[in-house]
Scaffold this motif. Structure first.
Motif, short mmCIF file in Angstrom:
data_model
loop_
_atom_site.label_atom_id
_atom_site.label_comp_id
_atom_site.label_asym_id
_atom_site.label_seq_id
_atom_site.Cartn_x
_atom_site.Cartn_y
_atom_site.Cartn_z
N UNK A 93 0.81 5.78 6.74
CA UNK A 93 1.00 4.72 7.74
C UNK A 93 0.85 3.36 7.07
N UNK A 94 1.72 2.43 7.45
CA UNK A 94 1.58 1.03 7.04
C UNK A 94 1.24 0.22 8.28
N UNK A 95 0.07 -0.43 8.26
CA UNK A 95 -0.38 -1.24 9.39
C UNK A 95 -0.16 -2.71 9.08
N UNK A 96 0.67 -3.34 9.89
CA UNK A 96 1.09 -4.72 9.64
C UNK A 96 0.52 -5.64 10.72
N UNK A 136 -8.85 -9.50 9.47
CA UNK A 136 -8.43 -8.13 9.79
C UNK A 136 -8.06 -7.37 8.53
N UNK A 137 -7.40 -8.04 7.58
CA UNK A 137 -7.08 -7.39 6.31
C UNK A 137 -8.36 -7.08 5.54
N UNK A 138 -9.26 -8.06 5.46
CA UNK A 138 -10.52 -7.86 4.72
C UNK A 138 -11.34 -6.72 5.30
N UNK A 139 -11.30 -6.56 6.64
CA UNK A 139 -12.08 -5.52 7.30
C UNK A 139 -11.38 -4.16 7.28
N UNK A 140 -10.14 -4.11 6.80
CA UNK A 140 -9.42 -2.85 6.77
C UNK A 140 -8.77 -2.47 8.08
N UNK A 141 -8.68 -3.41 9.03
CA UNK A 141 -8.02 -3.11 10.30
C UNK A 141 -6.51 -2.98 10.13
N UNK A 161 -11.86 -10.17 -1.73
CA UNK A 161 -11.05 -8.96 -1.82
C UNK A 161 -9.61 -9.17 -1.35
N UNK A 162 -9.26 -10.38 -0.92
CA UNK A 162 -7.96 -10.64 -0.30
C UNK A 162 -7.19 -11.67 -1.11
N UNK A 163 -5.89 -11.42 -1.26
CA UNK A 163 -4.99 -12.36 -1.92
C UNK A 163 -3.90 -12.76 -0.95
N UNK A 164 -3.37 -13.98 -1.11
CA UNK A 164 -2.31 -14.48 -0.24
C UNK A 164 -1.13 -14.94 -1.07
N UNK A 279 -5.10 -6.79 0.56
CA UNK A 279 -6.28 -6.50 -0.25
C UNK A 279 -5.86 -6.28 -1.71
N UNK A 280 -6.73 -6.69 -2.61
CA UNK A 280 -6.43 -6.56 -4.04
C UNK A 280 -7.33 -5.53 -4.73
N UNK A 281 -8.22 -4.89 -3.97
CA UNK A 281 -9.18 -3.97 -4.59
C UNK A 281 -8.83 -2.50 -4.42
N UNK A 282 -7.58 -2.22 -4.03
CA UNK A 282 -7.18 -0.82 -3.88
C UNK A 282 -5.68 -0.70 -4.06
N UNK A 283 -5.24 0.43 -4.62
CA UNK A 283 -3.82 0.68 -4.81
C UNK A 283 -3.17 1.02 -3.47
#
Length: 305
Positions: A93-96, A136-141, A161-164, A279-283
Motif C-alpha cells: 500500500x502507498x499512503x499519500x 503525519x509523515x514523521x509519525x508514519x500515518x 527523519x523527514x526530507x522535502x 521519510x529518509x530513514x527507511x527504504x
C-alpha cells in the motif's frame, strides 16, 4: 538531449489542441507549460507550435518531434514497469497525504500514472492542511505528503527523519471581481496599487500566510473581510462577488469555480512552493517511484532544507 518532461508537454499540447487544455491535464499553469515549451523550442532550434485564436497547432518540425517523443515516452514507461518489477513493487500500500488544491489539481494525473505503472499497489489518500502533512509523515500515518511553503514566510521546520523536495513553484496573483479596474491591465500591477483597497485577508495567524499578510498590510491594503480558515475556493468566491480583492496562488486563480479577474503582481517575488515530504530513514520503493513520477510531471527544483 531533450528533456522527457518537455517532450511529454509537447505531446499533451498536440493531443489537447491548446496550451490551456494541456496545462489542465498535466497539472501545470498555462504560463508554466508555455515556459517548458519555449525551452524545448530553444533545444530544438526551431518553432514547434503555432498559436492561433482557437488553440495551438504543430509545425512540421513539431509533428516530427511528437512522433519521436511518443516512442521515447513509451520506452521510458516500459523501463519504469520493468524496474518496478525488479524493485518488488507488486503489492503493498502507498499512503499519500495532500492538501485540497494539490489534491484536486495536481495529484490525480500522478496517481493515474502510478496506478498504470504499479496496478498491484493499493493507494490511499488523506487530506492534511499544511503543515500537518509533515507531522503525519514523521509519525508514519502516511508514506509521503504534498505540502506547501510561501515566500515571504518563515522556513518550514522539518523533523530529522523527514526530507522535502520542491515539485512546483508558482507566483501569487491578485484576484478581483470580473471587470475590476485593478485587473483590467495586461502588465504587472505594482503592489503599491493595493493601497486603500479592501482586502480579503486569509488566516493571518496561519504560519504559511503570516509573511504574505505582513507584506500586504505594508502596501496599505485595508483588511475588510477575514477568512479564518485556509480555503481558497471561498476566498475566490468572495472576491468574485465584489467583497474585496485577494492574493492567491496562480493555479487557484486559474481554476476558480467562480469568475474572477486576475493580474500578475510587481515585484513577482510572492510565491508558493509545493513540496513532497517523505521519510529518509527507511527504504520505500513505492515512495521513490511516486516521487519520480512527481518530478516527471512537474520538474525538479533544488533540495529544500
Amino acid at each position: 538531449m531533450y528533456d522527457p518532461t518537455r517532450l511529454a508537454a509537447l505531446v499533451a499540447v498536440a493531443e489537447a489542441g491548446s496550451i490551456t487544455r494541456a496545462a489542465e491535464r498535466l497539472g501545470y499553469t498555462p504560463p508554466a507549460l508555455s515556459q517548458q515549451l519555449a525551452k524545448l523550442e530553444r533545444e530544438a532550434g526551431t518553432a514547434l507550435l503555432v498559436r492561433h485564436h482557437r488553440g495551438t497547432r504543430l509545425t512540421g518540425a513539431g509533428e516530427l518531434l511528437v512522433a519521436r517523443a511518443r516512442r521515447v515516452l513509451d520506452e521510458l514507461e516500459r523501463a519504469r514497469l520493468e524496474l518496478a518489477r525488479l524493485a518488488g513493487l507488486s503489492g503493498g500500500t502507498l499512503r499519500v497525504g495532500t492538501f485540497q488544491t494539490a489534491g484536486i489539481h495536481l495529484l490525480p494525473p500522478v496517481l493515474s500514472a502510478f496506478r498504470r505503472a504499479h496496478p498491484d499497489v493499493e493507494l490511499t489518500v488523506a487530506d492534511y492542511e499544511p503543515p500537518a502533512g509533515i507531522a503525519a509523515v514523521a509519525a508514519g500515518e502516511v508514506d509521503l505528503a504534498l505540502t506547501h511553503a510561501y515566500e515571504p514566510s518563515a522556513p518550514v521546520s522539518l523533523p530529522a527523519s523527514v526530507s522535502a523536495e520542491p515539485v512546483l513553484v508558482e507566483e501569487l496573483v491578485l484576484v478581483t471581481a470580473p471587470g475590476h479596474v485593478l485587473t483590467s491591465g495586461s502588465s504587472r500591477l505594482p503592489l503599491t496599487e493595493l493601497a486603500g483597497q479592501p482586502l480579503i485577508s486569509m488566516a493571518p495567524d496561519h504560519p504559511a500566510r503570516q509573511g504574505l499578510e505582513a507584506v500586504l498590510t505594508r502596501t496599505g491594503a485595508v483588511p475588510s473581510l477575514l477568512v479564518t480558515t485556509p480555503g481558497y475556493a471561498l476566498v475566490c468566491a468572495l472576491a468574485s462577488a465584489g467583497l474585496g480583492v485577494a492574493v492567491v496562488p496562480e493555479m487557484v486563480a486559474r481554476t476558480a469555480a467562480t469568475p474572477v479577474g486576475m493580474r500578475l503582481l510587481e515585484p513577482g517575488d510572492l510565491r508558493r512552493t509545493i513540496l513532497v515530504v517523505h521519510r529518509t530513514d527507511e527504504a520505500a520503493p513505492a515512495v521513490d517511484a511516486f516521487r519520480a513520477l512527481l518530478r516527471g510531471a512537474f520538474g525538479r527544483a533544488s533540495q529544500y532544507n
